[in-house]
Design an enzyme around this catalytic site. Structure first.
Site, short mmCIF file in Angstrom:
data_model
loop_
_atom_site.label_atom_id
_atom_site.label_comp_id
_atom_site.label_asym_id
_atom_site.label_seq_id
_atom_site.Cartn_x
_atom_site.Cartn_y
_atom_site.Cartn_z
N GLU B 49 32.79 50.52 48.97
CA GLU B 49 33.70 51.11 49.97
C GLU B 49 34.59 52.01 49.13
OE1 GLU B 49 33.10 47.98 50.04
OE2 GLU B 49 32.73 47.35 52.04
N PHE B 111 37.23 34.17 58.64
CA PHE B 111 36.22 35.11 57.60
C PHE B 111 36.39 36.54 57.47
CE2 PHE B 111 32.13 36.68 56.72
CZ PHE B 111 31.89 36.43 55.55
N GLN B 112 36.66 37.06 56.57
CA GLN B 112 36.71 38.19 56.26
C GLN B 112 38.01 39.14 56.85
OE1 GLN B 112 33.07 40.59 56.64
NE2 GLN B 112 32.58 40.11 54.42
N LYS B 161 37.75 43.75 66.12
CA LYS B 161 36.40 43.81 66.68
C LYS B 161 36.44 43.69 68.22
CE LYS B 161 31.86 41.96 65.71
NZ LYS B 161 31.18 41.00 65.29
N MET B 510 40.99 57.79 25.74
CA MET B 510 42.50 58.10 25.64
C MET B 510 43.42 56.83 25.35
SD MET B 510 44.62 60.49 26.42
CE MET B 510 44.40 61.88 27.59
#
Lengths: 186, 607
Positions: B49, B111-112, B161, B510
């Site tokens: 993502e 969950f999630q 949802k 760097m």
């Protein structure tokens, strides 16, 4: 300085915000992430149910007031910001304290509350819970004096404020020059 | 028309003329993925993502239109946090849409579940958790409005949802129906302040236009050029503004800042007037703030008033859109008789002192006195600095070490001049900014403010999706490449022919440079490896053409080969010299007066 900000370091901002969930978190999160110190913060619905008013006493030594106002202004739910000059505003705050008040000191505590025009709101065998509303400096004085008796618990609300009225104006409009309202930009 | 929340969301995106979005589905966002099958919107399935977010940024940076990224709840949403923070720092319009667990489950550690609106509060311009299906069209319209107006920035819409599954009666809000009573971005500058700015500008003897990313956001490149040419005032372009003013223009001084060129840095230091247009006095530009441009007055134009006086006090602070304010400023100058272009246009590789040659001033106007004569000594000084302190490197013929700067120069010279260049963050980014010649706006895509390693590959993909007509090269480091390279699988499967040049010095270059210069060459955790992973093998396994280049003699051939591929991505693994450092450099916290130039310019030797 003192911890309630009743000195020159403090400025009062009254912030009109949309009355939506999470708005207080947005304001608090802004102050936290930009390192601005808050002396006190009070939030309540305004006369219009769409908006709430947050009264914030900020520490202008932590950041320039101009920056604080402009950053606050960038929050989308912030509708307007008014800076109240402490010299031209009416500030009030509420204090609740549970104080040690055994037989030997009870009379003195009650007397002190009376002098400050406070109220006894609860009574126990060895304690009193007292309430005092007034100007923050008055609350400071009361707190100093009552501390000698022993404060068990204390809660102050943080101040709310409105601009002083112009004496010549009977329509109840705030006096000019006392409040600097920032129109939204950005 | 009855629609589900999910259908309403996709239809709302269509109403906003979204043509493409980048995302990856999951549990909580599942309902929203169904109507995508029936939509005109192209969805590009990413492999992580974060890639979706950076692709949306790349798309937005080159097109000026908002990028759209979509992810599911919990880890999907938290993976978009970095792109949101990046877009916030660089004022990129980005709309992130995340699934959320069902409203009844919010707050139960489902969950999630993650509190993504809470997490992103400080790194979005605004965000919304939708709690009523009827709000969807209005919130989408508000989100796009907020993302694209005023100072652009990222926004996030979190949609539970069950809200996506419930139904509503479709509507599309009129502009007046947007519920944003606290959002009124300024656009035009205060005319009185613009007049003050014009006065300062006409009085200055060593003025510098300090052009920032706001020029590009405001699509003010033409107005800026007009201002520079009419006044003869030289221009520095910040890392975020590369391309907003042509590098080939005689008045262009290039990039200022920590790794800016000597003339750009020093011009600002010695200036008596900085005209900051859409720039924000970033610490990488100012160095030690108290020692920055000590003799300069400041005109600061920014659409975000909170940028005024944040870092540097402005003598004239104008809140407004850069294009509109510069146009107002041009009118104000015209009112004072300055109406003819002072400088000659175009001409590659000229110096500022050339800029006055052959441009006759109209007699009897202010232009006769200003600024030709007055700015002549200043431009002569700038030209002298450019001559004395150019950017340098030393590429010996093969098979010796390949210099990263040489690779950039070859790329620059072997690609069309409007090629889009994306970069990651580090030495390769600075080499790209220094050595590329940016002559067109919206051809440079990078992570300036947040400094996100791994930005190059996904943002290049997003840029190519936005501008399929242009060649897109990513200049990447080996450290950066390893962070987001899997998105080349996305590019291969979606037939997005981006080209990646890895400047592979086998180090976090760097950091290595800082350890070499400021930590007594004590190299701590910076060594990667030139051949682990095998970049060519990795590229090929992802469906790309892989090319390895070790000798300077092979650079040109490799670039030609890469340029000839247009049906899949190409990765070129340039094995570059690990000892090469980025110069000039202003050490962190130092004054810009203490700029460290390349050792060879002051009698030293180079590696």
């Amino acid at each position: 300085m003192n911890m309630y900000g009743t000195d020159q370091r403090h400025h009062i901002l009254t912030v009109l915000v949309e009355n939506k969930s999470g708005v207080l978190a947005r304001v608090a999160s802004l102050f936290s992430r930009r390192g601005y110190n808050i002396f006190s913060l009070a939030v309540a619905p305004s006369d219009n149910p769409r908006f709430s008013r947050i009264t914030i006493v900020v520490d202008v030594e932590s950041a320039p007031l101009d920056q604080i106002v402009k950053q606050l202004d960038k929050l989308i739910p912030v509708v307007s910001i008014t800076e109240l000059d402490p010299a031209h505003s009416r500030e009030r705050e509420l204090l609740l304290a549970t104080v040690e008040a055994g037989p030997e000191s009870r009379g003195q505590v009650i007397q002190l509350v009376g002098v400050f025009e406070g109220k006894i709101v609860d009574v126990g065998p060895a304690h009193l819970t007292v309430m005092l509303a007034g100007a923050p400096t008055k609350l400071d004085d009361f707190e100093d004096l009552i501390r000698g008796y022993g404060i068990v618990e204390m809660q102050r609300t943080g101040r709310v404020a409105l601009p002083m009225l112009d004496r010549a104006d009977h329509r109840g409009q705030p006096a000019t020059g006392t409040a600097d309202t920032t129109e939204k930009a950005g | 028309m009855e629609l589900t929340g999910a259908q309403a969301l996709i239809k709302s995106l269509e109403m906003q003329h979204v043509e493409v979005m980048f995302g990856l589905p999951g549990g909580a966002i599942l309902p929203v993925y169904d109507p995508i099958l029936d939509s005109s919107i192209r969805h590009i399935l990413v492999r992580h993502e974060q890639g979706a977010g950076h692709m949306a940024q790349g798309y937005a940076q080159v097109t000026g239109r908002p990028g759209v990224a979509m992810a599911t709840s919990g880890p999907g949403a938290t993976n978009v946090v970095t792109p949101l923070a990046d877009a916030y720092m660089d004022s990129t319009p980005l709309v992130a849409i995340t699934g959320q667990v069902a409203t009844a489950a919010i707050g139960t550690d489902a969950f999630q579940e993650s509190d993504i609106t809470g997490i992103t509060m400080g790194i979005t311009k605004h965000n919304w958790l939708i709690t009523d299906v009827d709000d969807i069209p209005r919130v989408v319209a508000e989100a796009f409005h907020v993302a694209t107006t005023g100072r652009p920035g990222p926004v996030l819409i979190d949609i539970p949802k069950d809200i996506a599954q419930s139904t509503m009666t479709w509507y599309w809000p009129a502009p007046a129906d947007l519920d944003l009573p606290g959002y009124r971005p300024v656009t035009e500058g205060d005319p009185a302040l613009v007049m003050e700015a014009a006065e300062l500008l006409l009085a200055a003897e060593r003025p510098v236009i300090y052009a920032g990313g706001g020029i590009l956001k405001a699509r003010a490149a033409d107005a800026l050029r007009e201002l520079a040419e009419r006044t003869g005032i030289p221009v520095v372009t910040t890392l975020m503004a590369r391309g907003c003013f042509p590098d080939s223009h005689p008045l262009c001084l290039g990039m200022p800042g920590m790794h800016g060129n000597y003339t750009a840095v020093t011009a600002m230091q010695k200036s008596d007037l900085l005209i900051a247009l859409g720039s924000r006095f970033d610490d990488r530009v100012t160095g030690k703030v108290s020692a920055f441009a000590p003799g300069a007055k400041v005109i600061h134009v920014d659409i975000d008033p909170a940028e005024h006086n944040k870092v540097r006090a402005a003598d004239v602070a104008i809140a407004g859109d850069c294009r509109l304010v510069v146009e107002e400023l041009l009118l104000a100058l015209e009112a004072r008789g300055l109406s003819h272009s002072e400088a000659t246009r175009g001409g590659r590789g000229g110096s500022p002192s050339d800029a006055v040659a052959g441009a006759p001033a109209a007699p009897g106007t202010m232009a006769e006195r200003y600024p030709r004569e007055r700015l002549a000594p200043w431009r002569a000084q700038l030209g002298a600095w450019q001559e004395r302190y150019p950017l340098v490197y030393d590429q010996q013929p093969g098979p010796g070490p390949l210099k990263p700067q040489f690779v950039i120069e070859c790329l620059r010279d072997q690609t069309p001049e409007d090629t889009i260049v994306a970069s990651g963050v580090g030495q390769h980014q600075m080499f790209a900014s220094q050595w590329w010649q940016f002559d067109h706006p919206y051809t440079w895509v990078n992570s300036g403010g947040l400094g996100t390693m791994g930005f190059a590959v996904p943002s290049a993909i997003g840029a190519k999706v936005g501008r399929p007509d242009k060649m897109v090269w990513a200049v990447d480091g080996d450290g950066c490449f390893q962070m987001t390279a899997q998105e080349l699988v996305t590019a291969s499967s979606e037939r997005i022919p981006v080209k990646i040049a890895i400047l592979n010095n086998a180090y976090l270059g760097m950091v290595r440079q800082w350890q070499e210069m400021f930590y007594e060459e004590r190299y701590s955790e910076v060594y990667l490896s030139p051949d682990l992973p095998d970049y060519v093998g990795w590229a090929e396994s992802m469906g790309c053409v892989g090319i390895r280049v070790e000798s300077p003699d092979d650079v040109a051939t490799a670039i030609d080969k890469a340029n000839s591929v247009d049906d899949r991505p190409v990765v070129v693994d340039f094995r570059t010299d690990a000892f090469e450092k980025v110069f000039p450099m202003v050490a962190a916290g130092s004054s810009n007066d203490d700029i460290i130039v390349d050792p060879s310019l002051i009698g030293g030797s180079r590696p």
